[in-house]
Motif scaffolding. Structure first.
Motif, mmCIF file in Angstrom:
data_model
loop_
_atom_site.group_PDB
_atom_site.id
_atom_site.type_symbol
_atom_site.label_atom_id
_atom_site.label_comp_id
_atom_site.label_asym_id
_atom_site.label_seq_id
_atom_site.Cartn_x
_atom_site.Cartn_y
_atom_site.Cartn_z
ATOM 1 N N UNK A 260 0.848 -1.186 0.000
ATOM 2 C CA UNK A 260 0.000 0.000 0.000
ATOM 3 C C UNK A 260 0.891 1.246 0.000
ATOM 4 N N UNK A 261 0.487 2.253 -0.775
ATOM 5 C CA UNK A 261 1.270 3.500 -0.823
ATOM 6 C C UNK A 261 0.365 4.682 -0.546
ATOM 7 N N UNK A 262 0.982 5.742 -0.063
ATOM 8 C CA UNK A 262 0.264 7.001 0.123
ATOM 9 C C UNK A 262 0.409 7.883 -1.115
ATOM 10 N N UNK A 263 -0.215 9.029 -1.083
ATOM 11 C CA UNK A 263 -0.105 9.950 -2.217
ATOM 12 C C UNK A 263 1.288 10.574 -2.232
ATOM 13 N N UNK A 264 1.737 10.918 -3.409
ATOM 14 C CA UNK A 264 3.084 11.468 -3.592
ATOM 15 C C UNK A 264 3.100 12.948 -3.234
ATOM 16 N N UNK A 265 4.065 13.336 -2.440
ATOM 17 C CA UNK A 265 4.228 14.734 -2.047
ATOM 18 C C UNK A 265 5.407 15.328 -2.811
ATOM 19 N N UNK A 266 5.110 16.259 -3.714
ATOM 20 C CA UNK A 266 6.179 16.880 -4.510
ATOM 21 C C UNK A 266 6.882 17.955 -3.704
ATOM 22 N N UNK A 267 8.196 18.007 -3.860
ATOM 23 C CA UNK A 267 9.010 19.033 -3.215
ATOM 24 C C UNK A 267 9.273 20.169 -4.211
ATOM 25 N N UNK A 268 9.698 21.354 -3.712
ATOM 26 C CA UNK A 268 10.042 22.447 -4.632
ATOM 27 C C UNK A 268 11.136 22.018 -5.607
ATOM 28 N N UNK A 269 11.032 22.487 -6.827
ATOM 29 C CA UNK A 269 12.024 22.181 -7.852
ATOM 30 C C UNK A 269 12.497 23.440 -8.536
#
Length: 302
Positions: free
Chosen positions: A125-134
């Motif tokens: 099971x995975x959680x939603x992806x949290x994007x970091x600043x780019x």
């Protein structure tokens, strides 16, 4: 003509707005000059051919007034040549553009939204992806600022929680972990001026690009399930933005919104605790990343 009317015409007629014309000269021009409050014959050579500011004569239609050496003259209109106004040529000057953005992202897609995989003896099971600043770096050029072609490099990172329930032989238990991912792309595209706002001092534009997208995933799960995998595909990018001048010639604050799409059909395992997995294709980890970005940066043009 009475002396009074001659005086009025000499004072009033030259007050009309002038038009630059070329006087050709000659005996047929019936050249007259204002003298002693009356129009008198003038010598053919008194006004040489050349450019003069002229006004139509109100007293005698078909003639023009001009001044030379402080004297007002009158001559037939057909002795003048109207200057042809040539359109101003547009100068094609090459524009070179560069910009650097920091960006914040919202990521959607099969991988990014989180998913559950079940099989014989395991459940992931995975959680939603949290994007970091780019960030994004862009270099462009064109014949005018209204149409530029560019190449750009974009990078953004993300994290995603994993949890694996295993019951296979002697391996049982719950094994949590984290996916640390790096997404990079190189795009070629174009941007063109589109007027959205009523203010001319803010320049707005639209952009479209296509390029190469590469995804690296570091699945830091409990031993022996940790692995590193990667995948590549085409990326499509659409966006719009506004350029706000910062007071220095060619320097702008660039506020940009964009949407990018990349569909990685499979990952390839590059390294793993189980060495036998290296080189294996993970086709079930379809990504179809959909990234919505808010980008803020500096742009310069020369």
């Amino acid at each position: 003509m009475s002396p009074l009317w001659a005086l009025i015409l000499l004072l009033v007629e030259p007050a009309y707005s002038g038009e630059l014309k070329r006087y050709e000269g000659g005996a047929s021009c019936e050249l007259k000059k204002g003298q002693n409050r009356a129009w008198v014959d003038a010598g053919v050579d008194e006004v040489p051919p050349g450019f003069y500011s002229t006004t139509p004569s109100q007293a005698l239609p078909g003639t023009l007034l001009l001044r030379h050496a402080g004297v007002t003259y009158r001559a037939r209109v057909d002795c003048f040549e109207t200057l042809k106004k040539t359109p101003k040529k547009k100068i094609n000057q090459t524009v070179i553009m560069g910009s650097l953005h920091g960006l914040a992202s919202i990521v959607k897609g099969t991988q990014a939204n989180g998913f559950t995989i079940e099989g014989d003896g395991f459940k992931t099971m995975t959680g939603s992806m949290t994007a970091k600043p780019g960030y994004r770096a862009r270099l462009g050029f064109g014949k005018s600022e209204d149409l530029l072609f560019f190449v750009q490099y974009t990078r953004w990172d993300a994290e995603q929680a994993y949890d694996r329930e295993i019951s296979i032989g002697t391996v049982t238990g719950n094994f949590p972990g984290t996916l640390f991912s790096v997404s990079q792309s190189v795009d070629l595209g174009g941007m063109f001026t589109v007027k959205y706002l009523p203010w001319d001092w803010i320049r707005t534009y639209a952009e479209v690009g296509i390029g190469y997208f590469h995804f690296n995933g570091d699945f830091r799960l409990a031993y022996p399930f940790a692995l590193k995998a990667s995948g590549s595909t085409f990326e499509f990018n659409f966006g719009t933005g506004a350029l706000i001048p910062l007071g220095l010639r060619g320097l702008f604050l660039d506020v940009n919104l964009d949407f990018s799409y990349a569909d990685v059909s499979e990952f390839t395992v590059d390294a793993a605790d189980f060495s036998v997995l290296v080189g294996e294709k993970l086709e079930y980890r379809k990504t179809d990343f959909q990234r919505f970005g808010l980008n803020l940066g500096l742009r310069f043009e020369i």
